[in-house]
Every structure is written in C-alpha cells, then in structure tokens.
Design an enzyme around this catalytic site. Structure first.
Site, PDB file in Angstrom:
ATOM      1  N   LYS A  83       4.778   3.932  17.205  1.00  0.00           N
ATOM      2  CA  LYS A  83       4.816   2.805  16.263  1.00  0.00           C
ATOM      3  C   LYS A  83       6.046   2.946  15.381  1.00  0.00           C
ATOM      4  O   LYS A  83       6.257   4.000  14.765  1.00  0.00           O
ATOM      5  CB  LYS A  83       3.554   2.782  15.398  1.00  0.00           C
ATOM      6  CG  LYS A  83       3.445   1.548  14.501  1.00  0.00           C
ATOM      7  CD  LYS A  83       2.064   1.445  13.887  1.00  0.00           C
ATOM      8  CE  LYS A  83       1.890   0.144  13.112  1.00  0.00           C
ATOM      9  NZ  LYS A  83       0.516  -0.017  12.590  1.00  0.00           N
ATOM     10  N   ASN A 140       2.498   7.796  15.118  1.00  0.00           N
ATOM     11  CA  ASN A 140       2.983   7.040  13.961  1.00  0.00           C
ATOM     12  C   ASN A 140       4.082   7.852  13.279  1.00  0.00           C
ATOM     13  O   ASN A 140       3.817   8.900  12.687  1.00  0.00           O
ATOM     14  CB  ASN A 140       1.822   6.776  12.999  1.00  0.00           C
ATOM     15  CG  ASN A 140       2.215   5.894  11.830  1.00  0.00           C
ATOM     16  OD1 ASN A 140       3.388   5.615  11.605  1.00  0.00           O
ATOM     17  ND2 ASN A 140       1.222   5.448  11.071  1.00  0.00           N
ATOM     18  N   ASN A 165       5.403  -1.392  11.800  1.00  0.00           N
ATOM     19  CA  ASN A 165       4.672  -0.915  10.649  1.00  0.00           C
ATOM     20  C   ASN A 165       5.047  -1.757   9.424  1.00  0.00           C
ATOM     21  O   ASN A 165       5.702  -2.791   9.541  1.00  0.00           O
ATOM     22  CB  ASN A 165       4.983   0.574  10.421  1.00  0.00           C
ATOM     23  CG  ASN A 165       3.808   1.342   9.846  1.00  0.00           C
ATOM     24  OD1 ASN A 165       3.113   0.868   8.954  1.00  0.00           O
ATOM     25  ND2 ASN A 165       3.582   2.549  10.353  1.00  0.00           N
ATOM     26  N   PHE A 216      -1.969   8.148   4.137  1.00  0.00           N
ATOM     27  CA  PHE A 216      -2.746   8.733   5.233  1.00  0.00           C
ATOM     28  C   PHE A 216      -4.004   9.443   4.718  1.00  0.00           C
ATOM     29  O   PHE A 216      -4.304  10.577   5.108  1.00  0.00           O
ATOM     30  CB  PHE A 216      -1.908   9.724   6.044  1.00  0.00           C
ATOM     31  CG  PHE A 216      -0.836   9.126   6.910  1.00  0.00           C
ATOM     32  CD1 PHE A 216      -0.749   7.767   7.143  1.00  0.00           C
ATOM     33  CD2 PHE A 216       0.105   9.959   7.509  1.00  0.00           C
ATOM     34  CE1 PHE A 216       0.254   7.238   7.947  1.00  0.00           C
ATOM     35  CE2 PHE A 216       1.109   9.449   8.320  1.00  0.00           C
ATOM     36  CZ  PHE A 216       1.192   8.082   8.533  1.00  0.00           C
ATOM     37  N   SER A 248       5.293   5.172   8.856  1.00  0.00           N
ATOM     38  CA  SER A 248       4.755   4.857   7.537  1.00  0.00           C
ATOM     39  C   SER A 248       5.752   5.284   6.470  1.00  0.00           C
ATOM     40  O   SER A 248       6.313   6.377   6.552  1.00  0.00           O
ATOM     41  CB  SER A 248       3.423   5.584   7.309  1.00  0.00           C
ATOM     42  OG  SER A 248       3.036   5.477   5.948  1.00  0.00           O
ATOM     43  N   ASN A 266       0.819  -1.203   0.000  1.00  0.00           N
ATOM     44  CA  ASN A 266       0.000   0.000   0.000  1.00  0.00           C
ATOM     45  C   ASN A 266       0.857   1.259   0.000  1.00  0.00           C
ATOM     46  O   ASN A 266       1.948   1.283   0.562  1.00  0.00           O
ATOM     47  CB  ASN A 266      -0.968   0.005   1.198  1.00  0.00           C
ATOM     48  CG  ASN A 266      -0.425   0.761   2.393  1.00  0.00           C
ATOM     49  OD1 ASN A 266      -0.517   1.993   2.456  1.00  0.00           O
ATOM     50  ND2 ASN A 266       0.168   0.023   3.336  1.00  0.00           N
ATOM     51  N   ASN A 295       4.925   6.097   3.499  1.00  0.00           N
ATOM     52  CA  ASN A 295       4.166   6.740   2.430  1.00  0.00           C
ATOM     53  C   ASN A 295       3.971   8.243   2.596  1.00  0.00           C
ATOM     54  O   ASN A 295       3.273   8.866   1.805  1.00  0.00           O
ATOM     55  CB  ASN A 295       2.803   6.058   2.286  1.00  0.00           C
ATOM     56  CG  ASN A 295       2.949   4.590   1.928  1.00  0.00           C
ATOM     57  OD1 ASN A 295       3.787   4.230   1.109  1.00  0.00           O
ATOM     58  ND2 ASN A 295       2.168   3.735   2.558  1.00  0.00           N
ATOM     59  N   THR A 296       4.552   8.819   3.643  1.00  0.00           N
ATOM     60  CA  THR A 296       4.586  10.268   3.804  1.00  0.00           C
ATOM     61  C   THR A 296       6.042  10.689   3.770  1.00  0.00           C
ATOM     62  O   THR A 296       6.816  10.292   4.650  1.00  0.00           O
ATOM     63  CB  THR A 296       3.933  10.707   5.128  1.00  0.00           C
ATOM     64  OG1 THR A 296       2.546  10.362   5.101  1.00  0.00           O
ATOM     65  CG2 THR A 296       4.077  12.213   5.338  1.00  0.00           C
TER      66      THR A 296
END
Length: 372
Positions: A225, A182, A254, A122, A185, A118, A187-188
């Site tokens: 996390k 968090n 994660n 967010f 991730s 994925n 993806n940011t």
C-alpha cells in the site's frame, strides 16, 4: 432525511470522532451476534448482484467493493461488516507488538470537506492476538474475504523493521485471504522511507519468503500500500518493483499529508495538528496515482483503488482507471450502514449502461481507450 443522517447530525457528529466510531462499530458487532438477525440485515443491506462477481487475487468475490484498513484494526467485526455489503474487509494495520498508538485526541472530522484527519499511530492488539482471533473465526463460507494489513511497530528500530514485518507475517499469513505491507502511513516516524525501492525490495522479499514458509499449501497474495504523496518517478519505481518481484497487487492510496485544496479554514486544520487526511480531498490524486500505475503494469498486477471513494460514480471511475478492487472508509462514516449497498447498486447500474459484458471487461477501459 435518512435515519442515519438524522443520527449523524443530532448525535454522532457532536461527540468525539473516535468515541463515535467505537460506539457505531459496537452496534454493528452486536447486531451480527443476534441469532437470525445477521441474515436479515444482510438481505436488506447486501442484496446479491451476480453481474458484479469478479476474480481477483485468486479469490472469487461477489463484488469488487471492500472496506479499507483502519476501521477494524483488530479483526473483531469482520462478519458484521460483511452483513452490511462489503465483499472484502481489510483488517489492521497490525504490528508485530501490541501498541496503544498516539495520544488522544487523534481522529477528527473535517465535515465541510467530507474528510477525516487521523494520527492514530497503528493502535492495535498486536499480531499474536489478532492471529489468535482470526484462527478462532476460521474462514467460514459466505463471509467476506479477509485481507490483513501489516505495519511496523513504532518502538522497533529501523534496522529491525524487516524482522518485525516477518514476525507478523509468520503469525498472520495463514489466516489471510491476502496480505498487505503498509509502508505508507504518515503516523509512524520513518515508515514512509520504506517506500524507496532500495528499501522496499528486501522488505517485500522477506515477507514473501515468510508467507511461503508459513503457508506452504497455498500462495497468500501479497500487496503493498503506497502513499498519494509519492513523486511520479517513485510511483513508477514501485510499479516496476512489483513486476520484478512478482507482487500480486498494489493498493493506491493511503492518506495524504497535503493540506492543499481543503474547504476547512487553514487555521482550524492547523490547530488539529499532524496526521493523514482521507476522504473527498484525496479523490483526484488517488485516481491519478491509480491511472499511472495501470499505465505501467496493465493487468499484470492487481490494483486496488482507494481514497476519496464516496459513491458509485467514484467507484466506477476507479474501475475504468484500472482498479480490479475498490475500497473505502471515510465515506462509510458520512454515509452510514447503507453505503456499501448504494455503491454496489450504482456499480450494477453503471455496468448495465456500459458496453462491457462483465466488470472485469471494464477494468482499465479508460487507459485502453486513451492508448487507442
């Protein structure tokens, strides 16, 4: 073949993964709204297992197994998920401002690996909207515990990141049974840089202070996390920081940016593009990170094991490695609505066959056995 397997093979796997998620989640929420249906479903999918009761983060929970962040990003289906047997539901990730996330397509199945890739980015309604939704729900007795996972708004500059987390904390802390920062991730852009202890310390300190100001009548547990891709010395640094700051917990882990060990063809995976991988390929690394954390913090910090949890054997392994709570997500997609029930039933069997009187006694048993 189980009914969900037939549905997955004939319908769900043939449509876009994000569309399938939305459709399945809509069915769960609809079922929870039918008068009299929710208790009937709960009786079938969430039979009680008193032997699995556990106290964690100041909460008395009917069991250790919960749904990880990412499934219910906007806190729209907590009670429907509870009726399927999840003892806690972590909503989010929620950001200070609403955002659409990355362009679609952004969620993909790696069926041969029992995994997901994925790069959602967010996508969520923002902390003000989610806080209002949780306020309307209240904190009903008998429902699952609700964790709220907060992240940085993508449009916010690096020097305003702490303030963005504080804004979300001020809005959401009073509605959370626990709060998760968090910073892991993939993806940011730049988010994982916040895992460095020098940047994580002021962030966690600010969030802790904001939570205490916002909810003066109780202490809202605060967790962080982390990513599975951290070097061992960075894992140790996070563990030491958690002890130093009096953090309540660490969630490990994660998604991963690694593509090592996948069964799927490398060219096919590369064609899907960037993103984090969750599910079975994460199993060994997440377990190793968890074990390393427990060796560092012991029982002084609550550890939550997530990543590659497919069945009760995986969940039990996390408990023995040091996890007081266990979470999953990708396994839910592949196993369907009976997944939490099967894991809780399996955990009960593992506990009954073990030398431990309670689930709490089993937490970290592998590390204690190694030390002895």
């Amino acid at each position: 073949m189980a009914p969900y397997d037939v549905l997955y093979r004939t319908v769900l796997r043939r449509i876009d993964a994000e569309q399938a998620h939305r459709a399945a989640f809509a069915l769960i929420r609809a079922a929870a709204r039918v008068p009299g249906l929710r208790p009937a479903v709960r009786a079938a999918y969430a039979p009680p297992h008193p032997e699995l009761r556990i106290t964690a983060l100041g909460l008395d929970l009917p069991g250790p197994f919960g749904l990880a962040a990412g499934f219910d990003k906007n806190a729209v289906g907590v009670d429907g998920l509870g009726m399927l047997g999840f003892d806690h539901v972590e909503v989010g990730t929620v950001t200070g401002q609403p955002q659409a996330g990355n362009p679609r397509k952004r969620l993909f199945r790696l069926v041969g690996d029992r995994a997901l890739l994925n790069r959602m980015g967010f996508n969520n309604d923002g902390s003000a909207a989610v806080a209002a939704r949780l306020a309307r729900r209240g904190r009903p007795r008998g429902g699952p515990a609700v964790g709220v996972n907060i992240g940085r708004t993508k449009a916010v500059a690096d020097d305003a990141a702490v303030a963005d987390y504080v804004t979300s904390t001020e809005r959401l802390a009073r509605h959370a049974d626990y709060l998760v920062v968090n910073v892991s991730s993939p993806n940011t852009p730049g988010l994982r840089d916040l895992q460095a202890a020098s940047r994580l310390r002021p962030l966690l300190t600010a969030v802790r202070e904001a939570a205490d100001r916002s909810v003066p009548d109780r202490r809202v547990p605060l967790l962080v996390k982390i990513a599975p891709d951290l070097a061992d010395e960075d894992i140790d640094a996070v563990a030491d920081l958690a002890l130093d700051l009096g953090l309540d917990g660490i969630i490990a882990t994660n998604t991963t940016v690694s593509r090592d060990g996948l069964r799927s063809r490398p060219d096919a995976v590369a064609a899907l593009g960037a993103g984090g991988i969750s599910g079975a390929p994460l199993k060994e690394r997440s377990l190793a990170v968890l074990a390393r954390l427990y060796a560092r913090v012991g029982g002084r910090v609550t550890l939550v094991g997530v990543g590659g949890v497919e069945n009760a054997d995986d969940a039990w392994a996390r408990v023995l490695a040091g996890a007081t709570l266990v979470q999953g997500y990708s396994g839910f997609i592949y196993a369907g609505p009976g997944w939490a029930r099967s894991i809780n039933e399996g955990l009960a069997r593992h506990l009954a066959a073990s030398p431990f009187a309670t689930l709490a006694d089993a937490v970290g048993a592998d590390a204690r056995r190694t030390a002895a």
